[in-house]
Design a protein around this motif. Sequence first.
Motif, PDB file in Angstrom:
ATOM      1  N   ASN A  18     -80.061 -25.451  52.260  1.00 42.41           N
ATOM      2  CA  ASN A  18     -79.064 -26.137  53.097  1.00 42.41           C
ATOM      3  C   ASN A  18     -78.234 -27.172  52.351  1.00 42.41           C
ATOM      4  N   LYS A  20     -75.131 -28.441  49.520  1.00 44.46           N
ATOM      5  CA  LYS A  20     -73.785 -28.063  49.085  1.00 44.46           C
ATOM      6  C   LYS A  20     -73.766 -28.120  47.560  1.00 44.46           C
ATOM      7  N   LYS A  30     -69.579 -24.978  47.263  1.00 43.54           N
ATOM      8  CA  LYS A  30     -69.850 -24.310  48.527  1.00 43.54           C
ATOM      9  C   LYS A  30     -71.287 -24.570  48.972  1.00 43.54           C
ATOM     10  N   ALA A  32     -74.838 -23.356  49.829  1.00 39.31           N
ATOM     11  CA  ALA A  32     -75.661 -22.227  49.401  1.00 39.31           C
ATOM     12  C   ALA A  32     -77.077 -22.709  49.106  1.00 39.31           C
ATOM     13  N   ASP A  33     -77.983 -21.753  48.946  1.00 36.18           N
ATOM     14  CA  ASP A  33     -79.359 -22.058  48.573  1.00 36.18           C
ATOM     15  C   ASP A  33     -79.569 -21.757  47.090  1.00 36.18           C
ATOM     16  N   LYS A  45     -77.566 -18.105  46.296  1.00 34.54           N
ATOM     17  CA  LYS A  45     -77.123 -17.208  47.351  1.00 34.54           C
ATOM     18  C   LYS A  45     -76.855 -18.016  48.617  1.00 34.54           C
ATOM     19  N   ASN A  46     -75.975 -17.510  49.469  1.00 33.19           N
ATOM     20  CA  ASN A  46     -75.646 -18.224  50.708  1.00 33.19           C
ATOM     21  C   ASN A  46     -76.905 -18.535  51.513  1.00 33.19           C
ATOM     22  N   LYS A  47     -77.757 -17.540  51.707  1.00 36.08           N
ATOM     23  CA  LYS A  47     -79.017 -17.750  52.417  1.00 36.08           C
ATOM     24  C   LYS A  47     -80.125 -16.990  51.685  1.00 36.08           C
TER      25      LYS A  47
END
Length: 375
Positions: A18, A20, A30, A32-33, A45-47
Amino acid sequence: MNLKTNYSKINGYILLKNGKIYDSFLSLNKAADILIKDGIIYKIKNKISEKSNYKIIDCKNKIITNGFIDLHSHFREPGFESKETIETGSNAAFYGGYTRICTMPNTDPVIDTPELVTHLINSSKSLPIYIHPIGAITKGQKGKELAEIGGMVESGAVAISDDGIPLNNSYLLRAALEYSKKFNIPVINHAEDSFLVNEGLMHEGKKSLKLGLSGNPDISETTMIFRDLSIAEYVKGKIHIPHVSSYKSLKIIDQFKKSGLNVTAEVTPHHLCLTDEILNEFNLVDHIDVCVTSKDALAEKPDPKIFSDALTLLNVKPDQSVYVGDQILSDIQGSNNVGIIPLLIDRDNINIDYSETNKINSLYELNNFLSTKNN
């Protein structure tokens, strides 16, 4: 340079959730994790799905970025350990997000020999950050004879400076700039004509007249900067201008940069957001050196355009991070969670609800917030 090896490697998986991610080198900015495996970034990766063998760190409302570098720090050791030590300064820097620190030479004894540079570096080997010593330009910072510049560089010095003592001898400055070219290091001279300062207590202007205090005119800075850059241009040297406080000075620096001079500069947060308008009474808390200046200075208040123009002249791009903690420069004028807080207050001794920082929209408001909490 390799990473510090004095700390044990983290084994297993760590999942940063969670946050940035901000990385100017990868043009990454952005949410992302990040998954870390055995101390190395394994996946972005985004999640990323959680697993039982992952250690989870919730980075909500945090920015994950590279370690910061402070070009102008005072750790006071040797000689003034009652104020700060290499250990206490390093730990404070580490918790504030800094991984590399350049330390100034105004200690006792002055850092003007290879042996003292070596001592500083050796003293930092067990600490969590890198120490990059800056050696003195002249022996004892007395402005009379060049220090052992070559030996200090060989021992690890990254620049030379007499710190807060201006080098008034133009010939010595020329010699320092010419000699430092051999080692590709910058000369840092305190940009202030001590004769023009003439014991001024604050910026010279309407406010100093109203308070009846002797003033320090902005020409004490601009004339010294013009002299220093002119000499550096003549010998094709490498020079750095510390803590610029006047918009006029920035215009001079910009002029020389456009002519091809190898010049860099720095500016402090208080010179960006404060002017002499804060000096409405005789409060020593509001006194600094170099002085905060009037409305034509590097001020976010009262004219935000000057703030953005100053950053442009300093060649600070909107996506470059120049402050500490979890805040990037492009967010300063309209965001929250300003990350400079960890270095300005003592979290153990001041009870602060950090959710209150969401209300801060500028450095000016940050100053008011911290002033209130320290009362």
